[in-house]
Structures are given as structure tokens and as C-alpha cells.
Design a protein around this motif. Structure first.
Motif, PDB file in Angstrom:
ATOM      1  N   ARG A   7     -52.424   3.290  49.262  1.00 46.76           N
ATOM      2  CA  ARG A   7     -51.604   2.110  49.459  1.00 46.76           C
ATOM      3  C   ARG A   7     -51.963   1.493  50.778  1.00 46.76           C
ATOM      4  O   ARG A   7     -51.920   2.121  51.819  1.00 46.76           O
ATOM      5  CB  ARG A   7     -50.132   2.425  49.361  1.00 46.76           C
ATOM      6  N   TYR A  61     -33.335   8.515  50.002  1.00 44.71           N
ATOM      7  CA  TYR A  61     -32.974   9.926  50.216  1.00 44.71           C
ATOM      8  C   TYR A  61     -31.559  10.322  49.795  1.00 44.71           C
ATOM      9  O   TYR A  61     -31.166  11.461  50.029  1.00 44.71           O
ATOM     10  CB  TYR A  61     -33.179  10.293  51.697  1.00 44.71           C
ATOM     11  N   TYR A  68     -36.897   9.592  46.689  1.00 43.04           N
ATOM     12  CA  TYR A  68     -37.547  10.876  46.987  1.00 43.04           C
ATOM     13  C   TYR A  68     -36.746  12.070  46.487  1.00 43.04           C
ATOM     14  O   TYR A  68     -37.236  13.191  46.505  1.00 43.04           O
ATOM     15  CB  TYR A  68     -37.846  10.998  48.491  1.00 43.04           C
ATOM     16  N   THR A  87     -51.981   8.927  47.779  1.00 38.46           N
ATOM     17  CA  THR A  87     -52.159   9.176  49.215  1.00 38.46           C
ATOM     18  C   THR A  87     -53.493   9.908  49.402  1.00 38.46           C
ATOM     19  O   THR A  87     -54.071  10.405  48.422  1.00 38.46           O
ATOM     20  CB  THR A  87     -51.015  10.050  49.762  1.00 38.46           C
ATOM     21  N   GLY A 119     -43.056  16.206  55.746  1.00 40.11           N
ATOM     22  CA  GLY A 119     -43.222  15.333  54.586  1.00 40.11           C
ATOM     23  C   GLY A 119     -44.418  15.751  53.751  1.00 40.11           C
ATOM     24  O   GLY A 119     -45.391  15.019  53.647  1.00 40.11           O
ATOM     25  N   ASP A 147     -39.317  19.012  54.851  1.00 40.73           N
ATOM     26  CA  ASP A 147     -39.294  17.832  53.974  1.00 40.73           C
ATOM     27  C   ASP A 147     -37.860  17.541  53.571  1.00 40.73           C
ATOM     28  O   ASP A 147     -37.110  18.455  53.243  1.00 40.73           O
ATOM     29  CB  ASP A 147     -40.162  18.089  52.716  1.00 40.73           C
ATOM     30  N   LEU A 152     -39.107  17.550  45.941  1.00 39.18           N
ATOM     31  CA  LEU A 152     -40.494  17.737  46.386  1.00 39.18           C
ATOM     32  C   LEU A 152     -40.696  19.148  46.937  1.00 39.18           C
ATOM     33  O   LEU A 152     -41.770  19.730  46.762  1.00 39.18           O
ATOM     34  CB  LEU A 152     -40.873  16.678  47.423  1.00 39.18           C
ATOM     35  N   ASN A 184     -48.799  13.314  57.144  1.00 37.41           N
ATOM     36  CA  ASN A 184     -49.538  12.218  56.523  1.00 37.41           C
ATOM     37  C   ASN A 184     -48.549  11.322  55.789  1.00 37.41           C
ATOM     38  O   ASN A 184     -47.813  11.784  54.914  1.00 37.41           O
ATOM     39  CB  ASN A 184     -50.585  12.755  55.533  1.00 37.41           C
ATOM     40  N   GLU A 185     -48.516  10.071  56.157  1.00 32.02           N
ATOM     41  CA  GLU A 185     -47.620   9.086  55.539  1.00 32.02           C
ATOM     42  C   GLU A 185     -46.169   9.551  55.581  1.00 32.02           C
ATOM     43  O   GLU A 185     -45.431   9.377  54.608  1.00 32.02           O
ATOM     44  CB  GLU A 185     -48.035   8.782  54.102  1.00 32.02           C
TER      45      GLU A 185
HETATM   46  C1  LIG Z   1     -45.104   8.903  51.337  1.00 30.34           C
HETATM   47  S1  LIG Z   1     -44.661  10.570  51.103  1.00 30.34           S
HETATM   48  C2  LIG Z   1     -46.130  11.380  51.719  1.00 30.34           C
HETATM   49  C3  LIG Z   1     -46.331  12.741  51.121  1.00 30.34           C
HETATM   50  C4  LIG Z   1     -47.565  13.520  51.551  1.00 30.34           C
HETATM   51  N1  LIG Z   1     -47.625  13.723  52.986  1.00 30.34           N
HETATM   52  C5  LIG Z   1     -48.862  12.881  51.083  1.00 30.34           C
HETATM   53  O1  LIG Z   1     -49.615  12.431  51.911  1.00 30.34           O
HETATM   54  O2  LIG Z   1     -49.084  12.838  49.868  1.00 30.34           O
HETATM   55  C6  LIG Z   1     -43.456  10.824  52.372  1.00 30.34           C
HETATM   56  C7  LIG Z   1     -42.937  12.230  52.485  1.00 30.34           C
HETATM   57  O3  LIG Z   1     -42.167  12.341  53.689  1.00 30.34           O
HETATM   58  C8  LIG Z   1     -40.936  13.003  53.420  1.00 30.34           C
HETATM   59  N2  LIG Z   1     -40.018  12.620  54.519  1.00 30.34           N
HETATM   60  C9  LIG Z   1     -39.517  11.409  54.815  1.00 30.34           C
HETATM   61  N3  LIG Z   1     -38.781  11.441  55.940  1.00 30.34           N
HETATM   62  C10 LIG Z   1     -38.866  12.705  56.421  1.00 30.34           C
HETATM   63  C11 LIG Z   1     -38.351  13.368  57.567  1.00 30.34           C
HETATM   64  N4  LIG Z   1     -37.566  12.748  58.442  1.00 30.34           N
HETATM   65  N5  LIG Z   1     -38.645  14.668  57.745  1.00 30.34           N
HETATM   66  C12 LIG Z   1     -39.417  15.316  56.849  1.00 30.34           C
HETATM   67  N6  LIG Z   1     -39.930  14.752  55.744  1.00 30.34           N
HETATM   68  C13 LIG Z   1     -39.651  13.460  55.527  1.00 30.34           C
HETATM   69  C14 LIG Z   1     -40.633  12.578  51.999  1.00 30.34           C
HETATM   70  O4  LIG Z   1     -39.688  13.405  51.379  1.00 30.34           O
HETATM   71  C15 LIG Z   1     -42.019  12.683  51.367  1.00 30.34           C
HETATM   72  O5  LIG Z   1     -42.362  14.012  51.049  1.00 30.34           O
END
Ligand SMILES: C[S@@+](CC[C@H](N)C(=O)[O-])C[C@H]1O[C@@H](n2cnc3c(N)ncnc32)[C@H](O)[C@@H]1O
Length: 393
Positions: A7, A61, A68, A87, A119, A147, A152, A184-185
């Protein structure tokens, strides 16, 4: 959008509106789903106007209901798999293998033996890193995952079953931690606040109930003293985001990380570019079935909502809390420095093409950046040996 491009957001969100006003909280026109009812109740409690970060947190959330929290597939190559976006670690395991070269160096350099991932999505990157670190002769003693998403976390458990003995999930950060952190992301998934300059005055843009809108939700602006971190030249109407939650996250990480380093990978820019006068529509984007759109109020809970990262804000928050900026580079440059082209050489044509997506400028190579932060004495990570752009932050 090409399903295999990752993306890229393209920085053209359309969080339009600004008219309207607090209305009655009536979710009927959104089909009255459970998430709609929770948003309506939050609107009522908040007096009819929700700041966008509170809305985004619920949409993504809300336990059991947010994007998510749902069982939808989310990550994958093609819409036919039921996925919404791809991703880097989902695109090719070569991403994790290249990142592992950097993580291994950071473990050696900081004298740590744990990896922390924030995440972790499907668990793909965790698996790639563990297996590549083992192969590099630097097996992580523990791989810890934080996470927000319970569904997930379950998927991660399945992906990581072969390494179950070494993987641990945490709900919160401990008081002190050591190790190498990767994300990552994850920063782009943290809720943002919206600031709108309209007719030369600044407002905070929030969400209200709007019985006339197809989604049952609308936008409304309230006067605010908040400002973007960089003055926006001109007096044209301008919409942008600020990122208090992502900055608070990095400040907490800095506070807890006693020894080690962090590598945060995401799409975004330094502040001068983020708050450029021409970027007047903000960067909020939604992703569903490999299509990007700017309407965060439609299909709430069924699509991802993201904003680009202001890497200057993240670096300053980290620095203020005691970490050093060790490097900042485009993802393409970082992965080349980590040896991705050589790692890709033995792979088949299709795999090599996917690896090329990670580094090509017009794909993920330029829009995505890597920010490295360090606790303790500063050092120069190999991923930034050429093309370090820390001076642009
Ligand atoms: C866009 S996805 C990216 C997933 C993975 N890192 C990848 O690259 O495929 C975002 C991830 O961040 C998690 N997330 C969002 N805010 C977070 C936080 N404050 N602490 C931990 N995880 C978080 C979501 O649940 C999700 O697993």
C-alpha cells in the motif's frame, strides 16, 4: 491499485467536510450494527462530537468489532484471497531475511539476545526473522510480540507454532526491556487527530452523527489551539494530521528500552515534506480489497484506516525521551544496504520480482522509510551505510 505494490497510500486522503454540526446520535442508517451502536454511544457520551483519533481507535480496535479485532483476512496478495492489502513481509520472505541481517548486527552491537515486535500482523515477519536469525548463528533467546488485536495474536500463534517455545505475547510493556525492537507498518495504524485550516482559521475535525449521510456519520469542525508542528505557508484551506498517539508510543518505548535498538518501518516523510503547503488534503487513507479510498466514515470496521507517518515527530519524541537517532533512510536503500539483491539472487523469477517491489522507487522503495533508534552509545547500523537521510528529519 496493483495488488502486489504494497500500500503506497499516495498521500491524497479526502477527509472532506467541515460543515454540519453535532446531531442526534442515530446509527440506524448504518444498519444498526454493534460497532455503529458503540460509536453512537461514544458520540452521546462525548456530547455529539468525537475527535477523529477516538473514532479511528473504535473503528480499528473496538474489542471484537473493530477492523483489527475482526476475523477478516486483511493481509494477502490478491483480493480473491479476501485480503485488503499487502505488506512487505506478506509480499516476500526476503524482506524478513534482509531485515534479519540488520537485527543480527544490532543484537551483537548492543549485547542483547531478544527481539521485540510491535504489531506482528499474521506473524509472517516474526517467522522470517526467527528462521533467518537462527541461520545467521544469532538465534533470539526470546521473540516477544505486542499486538492490540486478539484475533491477530491467535493467527500469530498458528504461524509461529514451530517456534512456540521461544515466542511470548505481552499485553503491555514491562518497566524495563532490552533487545532489538522491530515494527513494520505499526505507526501508520495508530489513531491520528485531524486539523483543518478553513478560511484562514484552524479547527479540529471530528465525527458527528448525520442522519442524512449514507453512513449515518458526518464531519464537524471545532475551533482549536492545536497546530501542525510546522507552520503551513499560505492561507489556503488545508487538512492534515497530528500524531500524539504514535509519539507517545515511541516515548514510552524510549522510557522502557534500557539497552538495544529499534527499527521502525513505514510509509511517511519528514515534517517539512509532510506539512508541505501542497499536501492540503492530508494523508488519511482506507484500504479494502486492495483498493485505497479516502472515506473513513464509510464501511466502518470493514476496512483499514491509516495515516502516513511524520518521521520528524517520531524522531523528536524518541530523542526527547532519551534515544539516539541511529539512521533514517528509504526502505529501498536500507534493504540494499542489508544485502537484499544478493539474498534474492538464488530465488526464482517471481520471488525476485516481488523483492524488486520492495526496493524500486516507484513501488515501495521510496515512500517507505526506516528509522533506527538506539539506547546507549550511538553507533552506525549497516542498513544506513549509504543513503542515510537523518539530516532531513
Ligand atoms: C498494518 S498492520 C501491520 C502488520 C504487520 N507488521 C505486517 O507488516 O504485515 C498493523 C498491526 O499493528 C497492530 N497495532 C496497532 N497499534 C498497535 C499498538 N499500539 N501496539 C501494538 N500493536 C499495534 C495491529 O493490530 C496490526 O497487527
Amino acid at each position: 491499485m496493483d495488488a502486489d505494490k504494497g500500500r503506497n497510500g499516495r498521500g491524497g486522503g479526502h477527509v472532506n467536510g467541515g460543515g454540519g454540526g453535532p446531531g442526534g446520535a442515530d446509527g440506524a442508517s448504518r444498519g444498526g450494527g454493534a460497532l455503529a451502536r458503540i460509536i453512537d454511544a461514544s458520540l452521546v457520551r462525548a456530547g455529539g462530537w468525537l475527535p477523529f483519533d477516538r473514532f479511528m481507535a473504535l473503528a480499528l480496535y473496538a474489542p471484537g468489532l473493530g477492523y483489527y479485532a475482526s476475523a477478516s483476512r486483511k493481509f494477502g496478495h490478491l483480493p480473491s484471497s479476501g485480503s485488503d492489502f499487502v505488506t512487505a513481509p506478506e509480499l516476500t520472505p526476503l524482506f524478513g531475511r534482509a531485515l534479519a541481517v540488520q537485527v543480527a548486527e544490532a543484537m551483537a552491537r548492543t549485547g542483547t539476545d531478544e527481539v521485540w515486535e510491535f504489531g506482528a500482523g499474521s506473524g509472517a515477519l516474526a517467522r522470517q526473522l526467527i528462521e533467518a536469525l537462527d541461520a545467521l548463528g544469532r538465534p533470539p533467546a526470546r521473540y516477544r510480540i505486542v499486538d492490540l488485536s486478539a484475533t491477530l495474536r491467535e493467527r500469530q500463534r498458528e504461524t509461529l507454532a514451530p517456534h512456540a517455545g521461544r515466542v511470548e505475547w505481552l499485553d503491555a510493556l514491562p518497566e524495563t526491556m532490552t533487545g532489538v525492537v522491530v515494527g513494520n507498518e505499526v505507526l501508520d495504524a495508530m489513531p491520528v487527530r485531524l486539523l483543518a485550516r478553513v478560511g484562514g482559521r484552524w479547527f479540529e475535525r471530528g465525527v458527528v452523527a448525520d442522519a442524512d449521510a449514507p453512513s449515518g456519520l458526518g464531519w464537524a469542525d471545532r475551533p482549536t489551539d492545536a497546530r501542525p508542528p510546522v507552520a503551513i505557508e499560505g492561507d489556503h484551506d488545508y487538512l492534515t494530521e497530528i500524531h500524539p498517539q504514535a509519539e507517545a508510543f515511541v516515548a514510552t518505548l524510549a522510557d522502557r528500552l534500557a539497552r538495544g535498538a529499534a527499527f521502525l518501518i513505514d510509509y511517511g516523510f519528514p515534517a517539512a515534506e509532510y506539512y508541505h503547503p501542497q499536501r492540503h488534503m492530508g494523508t488519511v487513507m482506507c484500504h479494502q480489497a486492495h483498493r485505497a479510498d479516502g472515506d473513513a466514515l464509510a464501511d466502518v470496521g470493514r476496512k483499514d484506516i491509516t495515516a502516513h507517518v511524520d518521521f520528524t515527530g517520531i524522531a523528536l519524541a524518541a530523542q526527547d525521551a532519551g534515544l539516539h537517532v541511529l539512521g533514517y533512510a528509504s526502505q529501498g536503500r536500507f534493504l540494499i544496504n542489508c544485502g537484499l539483491p544478493a539474498l534474492a539472487e538464488p530465488a526464482g523469477v517471481a520471488e525476485r520480482a516481488r523483492a524488486a517491489h520492495l526496493i524500486h522507487e516507484h513501488e515501495m522503495g521510496e515512500l517507505f522509510k526506516v528509522l533506527a533508534l538506539g539506547a546507549g552509545e550511538p553507533w552506525e547500523p549497516l542498513g544506513f551505510a549509504q543513503g542515510d537521510r537523518s539530516h532531513t528529519l
